[in-house]
Design a protein around this motif. Structure first.
Motif, short mmCIF file in Angstrom:
data_model
loop_
_atom_site.label_atom_id
_atom_site.label_comp_id
_atom_site.label_asym_id
_atom_site.label_seq_id
_atom_site.Cartn_x
_atom_site.Cartn_y
_atom_site.Cartn_z
N ARG A 116 0.82 -1.20 0.00
CA ARG A 116 0.00 0.00 0.00
C ARG A 116 0.86 1.27 0.00
N THR A 117 0.30 2.32 -0.54
CA THR A 117 0.92 3.64 -0.46
C THR A 117 0.30 4.40 0.70
N ALA A 118 1.13 4.97 1.55
CA ALA A 118 0.63 5.66 2.74
C ALA A 118 -0.09 6.95 2.36
N LEU A 119 -1.13 7.25 3.10
CA LEU A 119 -1.84 8.51 2.90
C LEU A 119 -0.95 9.68 3.32
N PRO A 120 -1.07 10.81 2.66
CA PRO A 120 -0.28 11.97 3.08
C PRO A 120 -0.82 12.51 4.40
N LYS A 121 -0.04 13.34 5.06
CA LYS A 121 -0.45 13.94 6.32
C LYS A 121 -0.19 15.44 6.28
N ARG A 122 -1.11 16.17 6.81
CA ARG A 122 -0.93 17.62 6.88
C ARG A 122 -0.01 17.97 8.06
N THR A 123 0.91 18.88 7.82
CA THR A 123 1.81 19.31 8.90
C THR A 123 1.07 20.22 9.89
N LYS A 124 0.00 20.83 9.41
CA LYS A 124 -0.80 21.70 10.27
C LYS A 124 -2.27 21.40 10.02
N ALA A 125 -3.01 21.11 11.07
CA ALA A 125 -4.42 20.77 10.93
C ALA A 125 -5.22 21.96 10.40
#
Length: 291
Positions: free
Chosen positions: A84-93
């Motif tokens: 699987r490819t990991a989902l991206p994550k926001r550095t700031k909500a």
């Protein structure tokens, strides 16, 4: 009896007549040869003109139809990854709640859903949506923290029954391994499918470092900013794409098995890009559940 002088003169005249006849024959051969060569040149030139006019022009029906003709073999699914490819994550909500703007879209559509409410849209939590299809169920998890406006629009369309009885019109099996769906007017025709939408557009919600690969759910667009709508694509394998498609969720393991099966069945009619096209086995959403 002829004298020696007379015989010599007679022989001379005979030789002169022979030389004249030989010269005339040589002249006739040269004329005939030139005519043959000229005829061959004209024939060859005519053939070249005919070939160019009948097959070489991009304006001819044969050239226009060639991407979907049987002469272009459909690619087959190869080397489907399992990782699987990991989902991206926001550095700031993002602010919670947030506000979304859904601009009107002039593209014609056979379905007229209500434009989703863009006020007080939550940017935390997830939504589970199951796309029930003729090839099997495809459960999706929509992540509000990634793209709240996109999730809000997709959830609204799903609840309104927008996706029910629509088909997945585009399958990629090599290089771009994904299944694209969400065109309300798709009829299984590679020359016209992929143009429909919901009557409004969805804003882009990009994240730094976005990568597309197995398990990623993303919005399709026209290539212009903020041009998403109802069309989305589910990636089951490799997808080397520029980061210009909003990622808003993931596909379950069960759903990936269904996509793998669809991919291995292959492409039917090939589209204009020569790589993607209609799934050989039709994929139609018979119902959509939201939880």
């Amino acid at each position: 009896m002829a004298t020696n002088q007379q015989r010599r003169e007679a022989a001379k005249r005979k030789l002169e007549r022979q030389l004249v006849r030989r010269a005339e024959k040589a002249k006739r051969r040269k004329i005939v040869g030139a005519g043959v060569v000229g005829g061959v040149v004209l024939i060859v030139a005519g053939l070249v003109v005919w070939i160019v006019n009948s097959n070489g022009s991009s304006d001819t029906p044969a050239a226009a139809e060639s991407p979907s003709s049987s002469a272009a073999p459909a690619p087959s699914a190869t080397n489907i990854p399992t990782q699987r490819t990991a989902l991206p994550k926001r550095t700031k909500a993002l602010p919670n709640p947030t506000t979304c703007s859904y601009a009107a879209d002039t593209k014609p559509s056979s379905k007229k859903p209500t434009v989703p409410d863009g006020k007080n849209v939550p940017s935390t939590g997830t939504v589970t949506i199951t796309m029930k299809s003729t090839q099997g169920d495809i459960p999706l998890t929509l992540d509000r923290s990634l793209a709240p406006c996109t999730v809000n629009a997709f959830e609204s369309l799903a609840k309104q029954g927008f996706y029910t009885d629509t088909i997945c019109h585009r399958l990629g099996v090599s290089g771009l391994q994904m299944l694209q769906c969400g065109d309300p007017d798709a009829k299984g025709d590679v020359t016209t499918d992929g143009r429909g939408g919901p009557g409004f557009t969805v804003p882009d919600e990009f994240i730094d470092g976005m990568k597309y690969g197995r398990g990623i759910l993303a919005m399709a667009n026209t290539g212009q900013p903020n041009s998403g709508g109802s069309q989305f694509f589910m990636v089951y394998g490799d997808a080397e794409l520029n980061p210009q498609y909003t990622i808003f969720g993931s596909i379950s393991d069960e759903g990936l098995k269904v996509l793998d099966k669809i991919a291995k069945t292959g492409i039917g009619a090939v589209g204009q890009d020569g790589m993607t096209g209609e799934p050989k086995e039709p994929v139609k959403f018979t119902a959509v559940t939201v939880s």
